[in-house]
Structures are given as C-alpha cells and as structure tokens.
Design an enzyme around this catalytic site. Structure first.
Site, mmCIF file in Angstrom:
data_model
loop_
_atom_site.group_PDB
_atom_site.id
_atom_site.type_symbol
_atom_site.label_atom_id
_atom_site.label_comp_id
_atom_site.label_asym_id
_atom_site.label_seq_id
_atom_site.Cartn_x
_atom_site.Cartn_y
_atom_site.Cartn_z
ATOM 1 N N CYS A 151 -8.145 -7.938 -0.112
ATOM 2 C CA CYS A 151 -8.286 -6.831 -0.899
ATOM 3 C C CYS A 151 -7.537 -7.225 -2.178
ATOM 4 O O CYS A 151 -7.939 -6.860 -3.315
ATOM 5 C CB CYS A 151 -7.624 -5.689 -0.377
ATOM 6 N N GLU A 155 -6.301 2.786 0.220
ATOM 7 C CA GLU A 155 -6.333 1.416 -0.367
ATOM 8 C C GLU A 155 -7.564 0.938 -0.307
ATOM 9 O O GLU A 155 -8.146 0.496 0.550
ATOM 10 C CB GLU A 155 -4.995 0.872 0.160
#
Length: 263
Positions: A66, A32
């Site tokens: 993020c 990720e």
C-alpha cells in the site's frame, strides 16, 4: 450488532462498503485504503542510495504494498543520471517461484490485475511515455501470472499510471524544474498515504513535509512502517490512524467519572 469497532485495510471500494455497513451505528471506523505514493529526488540528493531506495520501494513484493513508491519526480538536473542508475537495477530483478532463493520478483496476487498493469503501460506509451525496461505480462516456465519489473520515463500527470494506484512493479519517472513544481505534482492525487523526499538538506524535507498532503512523509527512505508512529492517510487513503499511541487510543472508549462526594 456484536461489532463495536472497525479497523479496515483494503481498497477504496472496500472502504466505501465498510462505511455503508457501519452507517447509523455510531461506531468508530478506521480505514487505510492504499496510496499513489510519490517520491521527489532533489538536486542535492545522494544519488546512489536514492536510486537504490526508490527502486526497491517501488518493486519490492512486486509493488504489492500500500505504501510502495508509485511515481517519481526527479529534478531535471539529475533526471538522466537517475534513469541511467535505475535501469540496471530494474533489469536485475529475477522472476520466479517465491520459494526459490534466486527469485527477486514474484507473481501478481489478483488474477485480473496483470491485464490492468499492462493497460496502464500501454496507455502511458500511447500518450508519449517511453518504456526503458519491461512493461509486459509474462510467465516463468509457462506458469504463473507475472509482470516484468518496469521503468517508464517522460510520463505526464494525465497518464493513468500517475493518477491511480498501480499496485505492481511499475516505476514511472517524470522530470520537474523546481521544488514548487514537485510539491504541486505530488499533491495532484486523490490518494495521500505516504510521500518521500530524497535530499541531503533536512530543512528542505521539513519545508516540503508541511505542504505535502500525506499521512506519512519520509526523508531518504520509503515503504517503511514504524509501530511507534501513527499510520493513516489523507483524502481517499482513508481516515483515522492505526499504530502508535494515537492508534491505541482510537481503540479505547473514554469514560468520565464526575463524582460529588459528601464533605
């Protein structure tokens, strides 16, 4: 040799290094790698909660998330109203020691990143964007590395602040004339972690979600993780998923038992 499985969260550079290290091992690698997450503000949105949600989604934790909102596309019919409502919210952030209860905007973690954020804002202004609020590196009482909560208007797709992950308290806003234009702009990124659609029409959100190239699509919320849902991204935001049943299954190794028993 002791590593059987890798789940990594970090930069694209780090993801490439992980992939290289695992090459030839035939082990599962889940990555990720961050996002450049867009929001679309539709003409039928509930403006107050929309502005509050997007500003918080962009500046929470000094933008160091993020799945923070990194770019906003507002239907032209709501563009000026959105900016007028967002400006006082962005101005209200108080920089300081994170341990101080009055602080609502903390420092930047990485030593080199303040200069990168300032460079993005300078480049955007040079190409025609306007700084509504903030835009500068600063300190508090002569200490720390801080970047002001920043609101930019009239940004264009060519600006770096719209193409790269800023990972800071910067909110760039651009007008669009239609849902179709919003979809095109939102998908114009090498990153695809999350996207959000702000509308009172669930059908619009579902319709756009089918075309959005992102691992998670939100309606009327952003920068949130539900442990019951798979979490991952498209394109350079990584591969595979963590969380949810699919994330748990990725940590298993299926084994088939095919027995022939004597009759």
């Amino acid at each position: 040799a002791r590593v059987d499985h890798v789940v990594f969260t970090g930069s694209i550079f780090g993801g490439h290094r992980i992939e290289q290290a695992a090459a030839g091992r035939f082990i599962q690698v889940t990555t990720e790698l961050g996002g450049n997450d867009p929001a679309y503000v539709a003409p039928d949105c509930d403006l107050g909660p929309t502005v509050a949600g997007i500003v918080d989604g962009a500046i929470y934790n000094a933008g160091q998330s993020c799945c923070a909102v990194e770019r906003v596309y507002v239907h032209r019919s709501r563009y000026e109203d959105f900016l007028a409502a967002a400006e006082p919210l962005v101005r209200a952030y108080v920089m300081g020691d994170p341990m101080d209860k009055k602080t609502t905007l903390g420092p930047i973690a990485q030593p080199s990143h303040v200069a990168e954020l300032e460079g993005m804002v300078i480049e955007a202004r040079a190409k025609g964007a306007k700084i509504v609020v903030g835009g500068k590196a600063t300190q508090v009482d002569g200490r720390g590395r801080f970047f002001q909560a920043t609101l930019l208007r009239d940004v264009t797709p060519q600006m770096r602040v719209m193409q790269a992950e800023s990972f800071g308290p910067v909110l760039p806003v651009s007008p669009v004339d239609s849902e179709e234009e919003a979809l095109t702009r939102m998908n114009q990124s090498a990153l695809g972690l999350t996207a959000s659609v702000w509308t009172t029409d669930e059908g619009r959100a579902l319709r756009m979600a089918k075309s959005l190239e992102f691992g998670t699509v939100y309606m009327n919320r952003c920068d949130a993780v539900d442990p019951a849902l798979p979490w991952g991204g498209f394109k350079d935001s990584g591969r595979g998923v963590s969380l949810g049943a699919m994330g748990l299954e990725s940590l298993t190794r299926p084994k088939a038992l095919n027995f022939k028993l004597k009759a």
